[in-house]
Design an enzyme around this catalytic site. Sequence first.
Site, short mmCIF file in Angstrom:
data_model
loop_
_atom_site.label_atom_id
_atom_site.label_comp_id
_atom_site.label_asym_id
_atom_site.label_seq_id
_atom_site.Cartn_x
_atom_site.Cartn_y
_atom_site.Cartn_z
CG ASP A 100 43.98 30.48 -3.01
OD1 ASP A 100 44.29 31.68 -2.90
OD2 ASP A 100 44.52 29.58 -2.36
CE LYS A 150 46.40 37.66 -2.37
NZ LYS A 150 46.12 36.27 -2.00
CD GLU A 185 43.62 34.76 0.35
OE1 GLU A 185 44.46 34.75 1.27
OE2 GLU A 185 43.82 35.33 -0.74
CG ASP A 243 45.39 32.05 4.88
OD1 ASP A 243 46.47 31.64 4.44
OD2 ASP A 243 44.45 32.45 4.15
#
Length: 607
Positions: free
Chosen positions: A8, A70, A171, A193
Amino acid sequence: MDKVIGIDLGTTNSCVGIVENGNPVVIPNRGGYKTTPSMVAVTEAGKRLVGHIAKRQAITNAENTVYAAKRLIGRKWTSPQVKNAVATSSYKVVEGPHNDVRIVLRDKEFSVPEVSAMILQEMKVIAEDYLGEPVSKAVITVPAYFNDNQRQATKDAGEIAGLEVIRIINEPTSAALSYGYGRNVEKVVAVYDFGGGTFDISILEIAGNGVFKVIATAGDTFLGGEDVDARVIDWLVQGFKDEHDIDLRQDRMALQRLKDAAEKAKCELSAVSEAEVNLPFIITSSRNEALHLQRTLTRVVLEELAEDLIARTVDICRQTLEDARLEKNEVEEVLLVGGMTRMPKIQQAVAKFFEREPSKGVHPDEVVALGAAIQGAALVDDKQDMILLDVTPHALGIMTFGNYFEELIPANTTVPTQRQKIFTTSRDNQTAVKILVMQGDSTKAEDNELLGEFILTGLRRAAKGTVEVEVTFEINADGIVSVRAKDLETGLEQSIQVTATSGLTRDEIKAMIENSKDELVDRRTSEEFESARQEAEKTITQIEELFPQVQQVVASSDFGRDAIEKAKGIVAKARQAIEKRDAAAVKEQLEGLMRTHRMFKGVVAKT
Ligand code: AMP
């Protein structure tokens, strides 16, 4: 059988898992932590630091410490998100050669996949240390709402890190996989999420026979805990400005300290109703006075600051439910994933919207890596009958005359998928057609992401409208797109794998792979040095933070001045030893550093 790790790769933290004897487990790092900060730094001596060590020195080396990379991966230099990052980051972001983004660390430019590769390499090493053998294969997760460029750039990062990325998965899907694994549940679940940098919602149907089918997904790749932190920073900066008429943003080190304090206060407020923000000596005034920042942030104020951000996530949930053509009461379970879901206000907002209490059964920080590990194991082990059917988050199509976007594959179509469409030439004797492949959700081409373009040449000369070109779009299981175009009469065919236009060239990737291999050798041979250096740098930071206070207290006596000079000498010697990468010398200085730190703490405690 090959071991596959699940990674992850988070905006704030990363986590690695593996399936061992049928059990998915998270692998702790050397410090015993199950997650590792997604931070990378380069020290004065040119040494790369990743994870906790990078985070620990972020305040004193703010310009050369990268966080939240990211947010930049696979993005174009000209995008608004990059402009925002340029304005708010404590590290330097510059334009790369392909309209891409480069990060400057100690005068050297790094592409974003390279920075992400450093984090992935760290996760690989954590797994290798635990397993006692090399690992070469990985499943990496990405936000469901990532477009093709962002997915491809993440794959490139894996390759640079020396990993064969056997699958990229979303994810929230990964979280659902972990939730449903081995449980034989049959349910419709929503996965909410909310992580450090991105928000995603997916609605899935878990069938008892190991089939996980995503019905709809949506999100925002620029909405996360970092934005909540930014609100708290704004609040602190404004308060300080009102009081002292000084803008703390001018000072990179102050900004990094604010960022740390804002995040810390936000996290504390998930458990208590008031948090103290206390930053002594944050800046010096024009009259040369040291100024402190001290304020109390209450949970109520934090909730006001974050209100519209939370509301945005709820709007996206509403839209996704509509896309899935489901009523709220048809969602049988709500899973919370990502660190931000520890915030009580967020839990309340989700419960209120779905009209049900979210499940407490999954660990928000670990569940995504576990799902990736499960998927990895299933991919190399044919015996496991698990089927994952994900969807494409964005529509895919081409640009047509008049700057319109013609959709070929709508959003939320199950992947892998393939669609064809026949186009005809628009001019007499036209021998070439240019195909612009786009991804996005607007009918106007310019609002969507250009994935790539190619030209089909050598068409037969004929009257307009008579040459038929069949265009085939394909999205594979990683969500990555390829396009073929074929002249139906001659059979002439051309195709492209739509590689990220903002990504890297093959040659660049090759060079980066070599470079990162060298780094790894270096890293493995210097572990003894590393642990001594970490300890020394941590203590130096602590000493330096106390310098101004100690100076104020003791500067009036000869003895005090002498003690300060001595302390500076010890710090300088330790720095030299670190610079020379001499483990024995660093260890030798460590004792003196610790003694100095204890003495300084004693002085400050007495004031
Ligand atoms: P993730 O990307 O899932 O690791 O989530 C990281 C985000 O969650 C960061 O913005 C953290 O500040 C935030 N976070 C972690 N713990 C808490 C907490 N206890 N309360 C509120 N936010 C948290």
